[in-house]
Design a protein around this motif. Structure first.
Motif, short mmCIF file in Angstrom:
data_model
loop_
_atom_site.label_atom_id
_atom_site.label_comp_id
_atom_site.label_asym_id
_atom_site.label_seq_id
_atom_site.Cartn_x
_atom_site.Cartn_y
_atom_site.Cartn_z
N VAL A 113 -50.54 73.95 0.97
CA VAL A 113 -51.93 73.53 0.74
C VAL A 113 -52.83 74.75 0.60
O VAL A 113 -53.66 74.83 -0.31
CB VAL A 113 -52.42 72.58 1.86
CG1 VAL A 113 -53.92 72.37 1.79
CG2 VAL A 113 -51.68 71.26 1.78
N ASP A 153 -36.60 74.54 4.80
CA ASP A 153 -37.96 74.01 4.97
C ASP A 153 -37.98 72.74 5.81
O ASP A 153 -38.99 72.41 6.43
CB ASP A 153 -38.61 73.72 3.61
CG ASP A 153 -38.79 74.96 2.77
OD1 ASP A 153 -38.92 76.06 3.34
OD2 ASP A 153 -38.80 74.83 1.52
N MET A 175 -41.48 71.65 8.56
CA MET A 175 -42.33 70.82 7.69
C MET A 175 -43.82 71.15 7.84
O MET A 175 -44.51 71.38 6.86
CB MET A 175 -42.10 69.34 7.96
CG MET A 175 -43.13 68.41 7.34
SD MET A 175 -42.99 68.20 5.58
CE MET A 175 -42.33 66.57 5.52
N ARG A 214 -53.66 65.66 2.07
CA ARG A 214 -54.50 66.75 2.60
C ARG A 214 -55.47 67.28 1.54
O ARG A 214 -56.63 67.54 1.84
CB ARG A 214 -53.63 67.88 3.15
CG ARG A 214 -52.96 67.50 4.45
CD ARG A 214 -52.08 68.60 4.96
NE ARG A 214 -52.89 69.75 5.37
CZ ARG A 214 -52.49 70.66 6.23
NH1 ARG A 214 -51.30 70.55 6.78
NH2 ARG A 214 -53.25 71.67 6.55
N THR A 269 -38.58 66.23 0.33
CA THR A 269 -39.50 66.73 -0.69
C THR A 269 -40.55 65.68 -1.04
O THR A 269 -41.73 65.99 -1.17
CB THR A 269 -38.72 67.16 -1.95
OG1 THR A 269 -37.75 68.15 -1.57
CG2 THR A 269 -39.64 67.74 -3.01
N ASN A 273 -47.68 64.20 1.79
CA ASN A 273 -48.55 64.83 2.79
C ASN A 273 -49.52 65.82 2.16
O ASN A 273 -50.70 65.86 2.51
CB ASN A 273 -47.71 65.53 3.86
CG ASN A 273 -46.93 64.58 4.72
OD1 ASN A 273 -47.09 63.36 4.66
ND2 ASN A 273 -46.03 65.13 5.53
N VAL A 274 -49.01 66.65 1.25
CA VAL A 274 -49.85 67.64 0.58
C VAL A 274 -50.93 66.94 -0.25
O VAL A 274 -52.10 67.34 -0.23
CB VAL A 274 -48.99 68.60 -0.27
CG1 VAL A 274 -49.85 69.45 -1.20
CG2 VAL A 274 -48.14 69.49 0.65
N GLU A 317 -45.99 72.78 4.81
CA GLU A 317 -47.06 71.94 4.27
C GLU A 317 -48.40 72.68 4.32
O GLU A 317 -49.14 72.74 3.34
CB GLU A 317 -47.14 70.65 5.09
CG GLU A 317 -48.20 69.68 4.65
CD GLU A 317 -48.22 68.46 5.56
OE1 GLU A 317 -49.35 68.03 5.88
OE2 GLU A 317 -47.15 67.95 5.95
N LYS A 318 -48.71 73.28 5.46
CA LYS A 318 -49.96 74.01 5.63
C LYS A 318 -50.06 75.18 4.66
O LYS A 318 -51.10 75.39 4.01
CB LYS A 318 -50.07 74.50 7.07
CG LYS A 318 -51.32 75.26 7.39
CD LYS A 318 -51.33 75.70 8.85
CE LYS A 318 -52.54 76.55 9.16
NZ LYS A 318 -52.54 77.00 10.55
N LYS A 323 -41.69 63.28 0.86
CA LYS A 323 -42.62 63.18 2.00
C LYS A 323 -43.57 64.37 2.01
O LYS A 323 -44.78 64.21 2.25
CB LYS A 323 -41.84 63.08 3.31
CG LYS A 323 -42.69 62.99 4.53
CD LYS A 323 -43.44 61.68 4.56
CE LYS A 323 -44.20 61.52 5.88
NZ LYS A 323 -45.20 60.48 5.81
N LEU A 324 -43.06 65.56 1.76
CA LEU A 324 -43.89 66.75 1.69
C LEU A 324 -44.97 66.59 0.63
O LEU A 324 -46.15 66.86 0.87
CB LEU A 324 -43.03 67.99 1.40
CG LEU A 324 -43.78 69.29 1.18
CD1 LEU A 324 -44.41 69.77 2.47
CD2 LEU A 324 -42.83 70.35 0.61
#
Length: 136
Positions: A58, A46, A50, A101, A91, A97-98, A54-55, A93-94
């Motif tokens: 979400v 992954d 990224m 969003r 992980t 970000n999630v 992430e998209k 950071k992911l």
């Protein structure tokens, strides 16, 4: 990435042991009601994708929340769904970000303390979409 979604009437945690030195120590227990919990394992592969991961995460969270009629979600790092493990920094950071969003589209988002073992309490009904596994 592997994700186990569980809709919970009640979900709670109590931090027991910090496992990563670079995260702050958590001591406070938390409890939630009527919430979607995402048990997430980011995998090594992954890290190279990224934005796509992430998209898709979400999108899947929004889908399962819609099916269970909630707009509250807990992101929980659960490194027991695959042999492959992403670096903890990736992980973390992911998850950040999630969270950002989802909050931008009016979801309530929480994270369990990253890098900790936790005592978990959950009350999950036996509805057809209360438990969903996704391989993203």
């Amino acid at each position: 990435m592997k994700v186990l979604f569980m809709y919970c009437k009640k979900f709670g945690y109590n931090p027991t042991t910090r496992t990563l030195d670079f995260v702050p120590e958590a001591k406070e227990p938390k409890e939630f009601s009527d919430i979607q919990v995402a048990f997430i394992q980011a995998e090594k592969e992954d890290e190279e994708r990224m934005a796509d991961v992430e998209k898709k995460l979400v999108k899947n969270i929004k889908w399962v929340c819609g099916k269970n009629g909630v707009k509250k979600v807990v992101l929980h790092s659960f490194a027991h769904l695959s042999e492959s493990k992403a670096d903890p920094e990736f992980t973390l950071k992911l998850f950040e970000n999630v969270e950002k969003r989802l909050k931008s589209v009016d979801y309530e988002v929480y994270q369990t303390p990253f890098g900790h073992f936790l005592d978990l309490k959950l009350d999950a009904p036996g509805n057809s979409l209360a438990r969903v596994f996704k391989d993203i």
